[in-house]
Design a protein around this motif. Sequence first.
Motif, short mmCIF file in Angstrom:
data_model
loop_
_atom_site.label_atom_id
_atom_site.label_comp_id
_atom_site.label_asym_id
_atom_site.label_seq_id
_atom_site.Cartn_x
_atom_site.Cartn_y
_atom_site.Cartn_z
N SER A 132 0.82 -1.21 0.00
CA SER A 132 0.00 0.00 0.00
C SER A 132 0.85 1.27 0.00
O SER A 132 1.99 1.28 0.48
CB SER A 132 -0.91 0.01 1.23
OG SER A 132 -1.88 -0.99 1.16
N ASN A 133 0.26 2.33 -0.56
CA ASN A 133 0.87 3.67 -0.56
C ASN A 133 2.24 3.68 -1.25
O ASN A 133 3.16 4.37 -0.82
CB ASN A 133 0.99 4.20 0.87
CG ASN A 133 -0.35 4.22 1.57
OD1 ASN A 133 -1.33 4.70 1.02
ND2 ASN A 133 -0.41 3.66 2.77
N THR A 185 -6.54 -5.59 0.84
CA THR A 185 -5.33 -5.58 1.66
C THR A 185 -4.24 -4.68 1.11
O THR A 185 -3.22 -4.48 1.78
CB THR A 185 -4.78 -7.01 1.79
OG1 THR A 185 -4.55 -7.54 0.47
CG2 THR A 185 -5.76 -7.90 2.52
N THR A 186 -4.42 -4.16 -0.09
CA THR A 186 -3.44 -3.24 -0.68
C THR A 186 -4.20 -2.12 -1.38
O THR A 186 -5.13 -2.37 -2.13
CB THR A 186 -2.53 -3.96 -1.68
OG1 THR A 186 -1.89 -5.06 -1.03
CG2 THR A 186 -1.44 -3.02 -2.21
N GLU A 187 -3.78 -0.87 -1.15
CA GLU A 187 -4.46 0.27 -1.76
C GLU A 187 -3.48 1.41 -2.02
O GLU A 187 -2.35 1.40 -1.53
CB GLU A 187 -5.60 0.76 -0.84
CG GLU A 187 -5.13 1.17 0.54
CD GLU A 187 -6.28 1.51 1.48
OE1 GLU A 187 -7.45 1.37 1.05
OE2 GLU A 187 -6.01 1.92 2.62
N ASN A 188 -3.95 2.37 -2.82
CA ASN A 188 -3.17 3.59 -3.10
C ASN A 188 -1.81 3.28 -3.72
O ASN A 188 -0.77 3.75 -3.25
CB ASN A 188 -2.99 4.43 -1.83
CG ASN A 188 -4.31 4.88 -1.25
OD1 ASN A 188 -5.27 5.11 -1.98
ND2 ASN A 188 -4.37 4.99 0.07
N VAL A 189 -1.82 2.48 -4.79
CA VAL A 189 -0.60 2.18 -5.53
C VAL A 189 -0.63 2.97 -6.84
O VAL A 189 -1.63 2.95 -7.56
CB VAL A 189 -0.47 0.67 -5.82
CG1 VAL A 189 0.73 0.40 -6.72
CG2 VAL A 189 -0.35 -0.11 -4.52
N LEU A 190 0.45 3.66 -7.14
CA LEU A 190 0.53 4.49 -8.34
C LEU A 190 1.73 4.07 -9.18
O LEU A 190 2.85 4.00 -8.69
CB LEU A 190 0.66 5.96 -7.95
CG LEU A 190 0.86 6.96 -9.09
CD1 LEU A 190 -0.38 7.02 -9.97
CD2 LEU A 190 1.18 8.35 -8.54
N LEU A 191 1.48 3.76 -10.46
CA LEU A 191 2.53 3.47 -11.42
C LEU A 191 2.43 4.52 -12.51
O LEU A 191 1.37 4.68 -13.12
CB LEU A 191 2.37 2.07 -12.02
CG LEU A 191 2.46 0.91 -11.03
CD1 LEU A 191 1.07 0.48 -10.57
CD2 LEU A 191 3.18 -0.28 -11.65
N TYR A 192 3.53 5.24 -12.75
CA TYR A 192 3.46 6.31 -13.74
C TYR A 192 4.83 6.56 -14.36
O TYR A 192 5.82 5.93 -14.02
CB TYR A 192 2.88 7.57 -13.10
CG TYR A 192 3.79 8.34 -12.16
CD1 TYR A 192 4.21 9.62 -12.48
CD2 TYR A 192 4.21 7.81 -10.95
CE1 TYR A 192 5.02 10.35 -11.62
CE2 TYR A 192 5.01 8.52 -10.08
CZ TYR A 192 5.42 9.81 -10.42
OH TYR A 192 6.23 10.52 -9.58
#
Length: 236
Positions: A132-133, A185-192
Amino acid sequence: MNQLFSCCTAHDAVIYWEKAADTVPGGQYEIFLNEKECLKTSQTFAALDSLDPDTEYRVFILYQGQLFGQSIIHTERARRPLDVTASPFFACSTGDVLCTDALQAAIDACGPDEELYFPAGTYLTGALTLHSNLWIYLDEGALLQGTAETADYLPRIPSRFEGTELLCYQSLLNLGTLDHTAPPTTENVLLYGKGTISGGGAPLAQKIIKEERQNLQTFLEENSQLVAACENENTI
């Protein structure tokens, strides 16, 4: 007034929206940032760059000269780059060395005030587990390349394949666990970034088919009519 949605990093933002009900051929959306027109598009999204970190911006959009929607966006705070090729990870970017362990160590070490940074190069890897995050930035020319070896996606994990829950090979990027008794169980993931993420593709698929054919050999021999009724020899 139409609702606008957004996703922001420290220096970029993507604004997106539902298509106008009165869409006309060649119709253009005009995007304004803090009262200044910044671009026109016929798409239902717009990418804004060169923004200041931790800053509020007013966005409004005109369609065919009429106010279509407006919103306030706020860019994120800048995060410190955590270079996967630097100490203590030393992930290889030549594309011919497996660097799954180095990349997983970098992912695990990446904290809430950092972002994982992939410089230009090719990073050969098997399955990776994200948390997360987590922010992951792939610079232009960076390629995260999944291997074509089934062993690099083991152990199998509970997942879904075409709607059926079973033990599956892991994906290249894995987020969370399949648990019907718990919230995500996993959140706020950013791929850029302008880099590329590429899976093992057809070569990996063919190896999986070959291995599964061996695992199912007895079943296939005992159910020849079922196999013959399939779309092709690999469908089963």
